[in-house]
Write an enzyme that holds these catalytic residues in place. Sequence first.
Site, PDB file in Angstrom:
ATOM      1  CB  SER A 126      -0.853  -0.010   1.277  1.00  0.00           C
ATOM      2  OG  SER A 126      -1.475   1.227   1.459  1.00  0.00           O
ATOM      3  CE1 TYR A 150      -3.332  -2.798   5.738  1.00  0.00           C
ATOM      4  CE2 TYR A 150      -3.084  -0.457   5.235  1.00  0.00           C
ATOM      5  CZ  TYR A 150      -3.325  -1.748   4.813  1.00  0.00           C
ATOM      6  OH  TYR A 150      -3.548  -2.012   3.487  1.00  0.00           O
ATOM      7  CE  LYS A 154      -1.160  -4.760   3.530  1.00  0.00           C
ATOM      8  NZ  LYS A 154      -1.439  -5.997   2.809  1.00  0.00           N
TER       9      LYS A 154
HETATM   10  P1  NAD Z   1     -10.809  -7.048   1.697  1.00  0.00           P
HETATM   11  O1  NAD Z   1     -10.941  -7.080   3.175  1.00  0.00           O
HETATM   12  O2  NAD Z   1     -12.014  -6.857   0.871  1.00  0.00           O
HETATM   13  O3  NAD Z   1     -10.054  -8.366   1.202  1.00  0.00           O
HETATM   14  C1  NAD Z   1      -9.150  -9.083   2.011  1.00  0.00           C
HETATM   15  C2  NAD Z   1      -9.600 -10.535   1.988  1.00  0.00           C
HETATM   16  O4  NAD Z   1      -8.720 -11.302   2.824  1.00  0.00           O
HETATM   17  C3  NAD Z   1     -11.015 -10.720   2.541  1.00  0.00           C
HETATM   18  O5  NAD Z   1     -11.787 -11.479   1.624  1.00  0.00           O
HETATM   19  C4  NAD Z   1     -10.814 -11.469   3.850  1.00  0.00           C
HETATM   20  O6  NAD Z   1     -11.895 -12.334   4.140  1.00  0.00           O
HETATM   21  C5  NAD Z   1      -9.512 -12.196   3.569  1.00  0.00           C
HETATM   22  N1  NAD Z   1      -8.767 -12.530   4.782  1.00  0.00           N
HETATM   23  C6  NAD Z   1      -8.521 -11.747   5.854  1.00  0.00           C
HETATM   24  N2  NAD Z   1      -7.800 -12.427   6.767  1.00  0.00           N
HETATM   25  C7  NAD Z   1      -7.577 -13.656   6.241  1.00  0.00           C
HETATM   26  C8  NAD Z   1      -6.895 -14.808   6.707  1.00  0.00           C
HETATM   27  N3  NAD Z   1      -6.310 -14.833   7.911  1.00  0.00           N
HETATM   28  N4  NAD Z   1      -6.869 -15.907   5.912  1.00  0.00           N
HETATM   29  C9  NAD Z   1      -7.477 -15.906   4.703  1.00  0.00           C
HETATM   30  N5  NAD Z   1      -8.141 -14.850   4.221  1.00  0.00           N
HETATM   31  C10 NAD Z   1      -8.189 -13.732   4.976  1.00  0.00           C
HETATM   32  O7  NAD Z   1      -9.709  -5.918   1.355  1.00  0.00           O
HETATM   33  P2  NAD Z   1      -9.230  -5.384  -0.054  1.00  0.00           P
HETATM   34  O8  NAD Z   1      -9.524  -3.943  -0.096  1.00  0.00           O
HETATM   35  O9  NAD Z   1      -9.686  -6.262  -1.139  1.00  0.00           O
HETATM   36  O10 NAD Z   1      -7.653  -5.526   0.151  1.00  0.00           O
HETATM   37  C11 NAD Z   1      -6.904  -6.600  -0.369  1.00  0.00           C
HETATM   38  C12 NAD Z   1      -5.438  -6.381  -0.021  1.00  0.00           C
HETATM   39  O11 NAD Z   1      -4.995  -5.157  -0.563  1.00  0.00           O
HETATM   40  C13 NAD Z   1      -5.157  -6.315   1.479  1.00  0.00           C
HETATM   41  O12 NAD Z   1      -3.933  -6.964   1.741  1.00  0.00           O
HETATM   42  C14 NAD Z   1      -5.012  -4.826   1.735  1.00  0.00           C
HETATM   43  O13 NAD Z   1      -4.197  -4.552   2.849  1.00  0.00           O
HETATM   44  C15 NAD Z   1      -4.390  -4.355   0.441  1.00  0.00           C
HETATM   45  N6  NAD Z   1      -4.650  -2.942   0.146  1.00  0.00           N
HETATM   46  C16 NAD Z   1      -5.943  -2.495   0.095  1.00  0.00           C
HETATM   47  C17 NAD Z   1      -6.184  -1.155  -0.157  1.00  0.00           C
HETATM   48  C18 NAD Z   1      -7.602  -0.614  -0.191  1.00  0.00           C
HETATM   49  O14 NAD Z   1      -7.784   0.581  -0.105  1.00  0.00           O
HETATM   50  N7  NAD Z   1      -8.619  -1.431  -0.345  1.00  0.00           N
HETATM   51  C19 NAD Z   1      -5.117  -0.272  -0.375  1.00  0.00           C
HETATM   52  C20 NAD Z   1      -3.826  -0.765  -0.333  1.00  0.00           C
HETATM   53  C21 NAD Z   1      -3.593  -2.112  -0.079  1.00  0.00           C
HETATM   54  C1  UD1 Z   2      -6.801   5.281   4.086  1.00  0.00           C
HETATM   55  C2  UD1 Z   2      -5.842   4.747   5.126  1.00  0.00           C
HETATM   56  C3  UD1 Z   2      -4.617   4.213   4.424  1.00  0.00           C
HETATM   57  C4  UD1 Z   2      -5.008   3.150   3.387  1.00  0.00           C
HETATM   58  C5  UD1 Z   2      -6.009   3.751   2.407  1.00  0.00           C
HETATM   59  C6  UD1 Z   2      -6.491   2.684   1.465  1.00  0.00           C
HETATM   60  C7  UD1 Z   2      -6.258   6.113   7.129  1.00  0.00           C
HETATM   61  C8  UD1 Z   2      -5.694   7.160   8.043  1.00  0.00           C
HETATM   62  N1  UD1 Z   2      -5.487   5.819   6.050  1.00  0.00           N
HETATM   63  O1  UD1 Z   2      -6.139   6.312   3.444  1.00  0.00           O
HETATM   64  O2  UD1 Z   2      -3.726   3.625   5.354  1.00  0.00           O
HETATM   65  O3  UD1 Z   2      -3.884   2.694   2.667  1.00  0.00           O
HETATM   66  O4  UD1 Z   2      -7.131   4.273   3.145  1.00  0.00           O
HETATM   67  O5  UD1 Z   2      -7.241   3.209   0.449  1.00  0.00           O
HETATM   68  O6  UD1 Z   2      -7.300   5.558   7.368  1.00  0.00           O
HETATM   69  N2  UD1 Z   2     -12.360  11.476   3.902  1.00  0.00           N
HETATM   70  C9  UD1 Z   2     -13.347  12.359   4.290  1.00  0.00           C
HETATM   71  N3  UD1 Z   2     -14.479  11.840   4.834  1.00  0.00           N
HETATM   72  C10 UD1 Z   2     -14.676  10.506   5.014  1.00  0.00           C
HETATM   73  C11 UD1 Z   2     -13.658   9.616   4.609  1.00  0.00           C
HETATM   74  C12 UD1 Z   2     -12.508  10.127   4.057  1.00  0.00           C
HETATM   75  O7  UD1 Z   2     -13.200  13.560   4.140  1.00  0.00           O
HETATM   76  O8  UD1 Z   2     -15.735  10.106   5.544  1.00  0.00           O
HETATM   77  C13 UD1 Z   2     -11.136  12.025   3.289  1.00  0.00           C
HETATM   78  C14 UD1 Z   2      -9.874  11.653   4.034  1.00  0.00           C
HETATM   79  O9  UD1 Z   2      -9.600  12.595   5.030  1.00  0.00           O
HETATM   80  C15 UD1 Z   2      -8.843  11.647   2.909  1.00  0.00           C
HETATM   81  C16 UD1 Z   2      -9.648  11.224   1.664  1.00  0.00           C
HETATM   82  O10 UD1 Z   2     -11.017  11.456   1.998  1.00  0.00           O
HETATM   83  O11 UD1 Z   2      -8.359  12.942   2.699  1.00  0.00           O
HETATM   84  C17 UD1 Z   2      -9.477   9.758   1.335  1.00  0.00           C
HETATM   85  O12 UD1 Z   2      -9.725   8.990   2.501  1.00  0.00           O
HETATM   86  P1  UD1 Z   2      -9.662   7.395   2.512  1.00  0.00           P
HETATM   87  O13 UD1 Z   2     -10.548   6.870   1.457  1.00  0.00           O
HETATM   88  O14 UD1 Z   2      -9.913   6.948   3.912  1.00  0.00           O
HETATM   89  O15 UD1 Z   2      -8.172   7.053   2.069  1.00  0.00           O
HETATM   90  P2  UD1 Z   2      -6.764   7.509   2.676  1.00  0.00           P
HETATM   91  O16 UD1 Z   2      -6.911   8.619   3.626  1.00  0.00           O
HETATM   92  O17 UD1 Z   2      -5.844   7.739   1.554  1.00  0.00           O
END
Ligand code: NAD
Ligand code: UD1
Length: 342
Positions: A126, A150, A154
């Site tokens: 991330s 978190y 990563k």
């Molecule tokens: P998500 O929660 O929808 O998907 C994660 C999946 O992992 C879920 O289906 C959950 O059931 C499964 N899981 C959790 N713990 C587990 C375990 N112990 N064993 C097996 N399965 C397990 O989240 P996502 O948004 O799809 O994220 C996927 C990956 O991408 C994660 O590693 C997350 O940290 C990373 N990531 C997400 C974002 C974001 O904004 N969504 C941003 C950067 C990185």
């Molecule tokens: C968040 C996580 C970051 C993660 C990322 C994944 C935090 C502090 N950071 O980041 O670790 O990798 O999600 O996508 O949680 N906002 C509002 N109102 C809301 C929600 C969000 O104004 O109800 C604003 C936030 O302040 C930010 C922007 O929208 O400026 C995006 O927020 P968000 O979607 O939570 O993403 P990140 O802040 O980038």
Amino acid sequence: MTKTILATGGAGYIGSHVTLELLTSGYEVVVFDNLSNSSAKSIERVSRITNGAPHFIEGDVRDASALDHLFETFSIDAVIHLAGLKAVGESVAHPERYYDVNVAGSTTLFNAMFRHNVKHAVFSSSATVYGEPETMPLTESSPTGPLNPYGATKLMVEQILQDITGASPGWRSMILRYFNPVGAHVSGEIGEDPLGFPNNLFPFIAQVATGHRDLLQIFGDDYNTADGTAIRDYIHVMDLARGHVKAIDYLLANESKENSTPIVNLGTGVGSSVKEVLIAWEQACGFPIKSEITARRAGDVQISYADAQKAKELLGWETLYDLPRMCKDHWRWQKGNPEGYR
Ligand code: NAD
Ligand code: UD1
């Protein structure tokens, strides 16, 4: 011969889109997920869209014997490791859960890969590993400094994978640093389904739009940006999913190359403010979305967007979708599934 990819966390938001994109690109997919933050319905819907059912195994990445069984049952060519916990606030309150699932879960998986001679891994990292950035855009060599457990998990797993890959003959891996994944598949059949209170901007706006929440709180309008609200690099989840296919193509096509673990940003390179996102959402829905300005959220950075050049050079990958399209697709999913998969 068809290659088979293991997608841990493949039932989740990003994983379901990655699974779909792998299937439509001609890969076989085994999804391994404990469904702690997802529903098996996402996999059923992926099957319906692609006419090519992924294999689904319910299990936990911390369970070595379940992984052994999986690797004995299927001949896996590469692993995409998406499984993990991702809520920043929860990671501050319960760091032990995050180190257990995200770090111990990853080492359990990598050790199982060793036992079964599987040597290619793509890891879901991330942009949060960059912490409070000094300069923009963020390149892969920008300083790291996660601000919460978190982000720390990563960065640790990045290091672990780099060390393992560097020390192990035949291993080649890739670390993908996602910026802010949003949107949904164009079918509106799969999308983000947060359990409980949505922390992120897109799912929150989506729930205001369906009437499940009263109004959006804009966390701060006193940032040093054009309209005072914070800037992020939102990326369409289907662009992100295609990036994973490119990463797998790259690893499998370059088997003879030296072992290495490139780090690659997956972002658009374009930053959008919270107010710009809100306007784009209103245009996508066709009605106004109520909002109010509140205090900044603790731990938020002011501006974050990617330098996406490396992904282009290494993988030939570029994003296709802009902010209006992200909002339109996210809204189609939310409108058609106001209760998510439930
Ligand atoms: P998500 O929660 O929808 O998907 C994660 C999946 O992992 C879920 O289906 C959950 O059931 C499964 N899981 C959790 N713990 C587990 C375990 N112990 N064993 C097996 N399965 C397990 O989240 P996502 O948004 O799809 O994220 C996927 C990956 O991408 C994660 O590693 C997350 O940290 C990373 N990531 C997400 C974002 C974001 O904004 N969504 C941003 C950067 C990185
Ligand atoms: C968040 C996580 C970051 C993660 C990322 C994944 C935090 C502090 N950071 O980041 O670790 O990798 O999600 O996508 O949680 N906002 C509002 N109102 C809301 C929600 C969000 O104004 O109800 C604003 C936030 O302040 C930010 C922007 O929208 O400026 C995006 O927020 P968000 O979607 O939570 O993403 P990140 O802040 O980038």
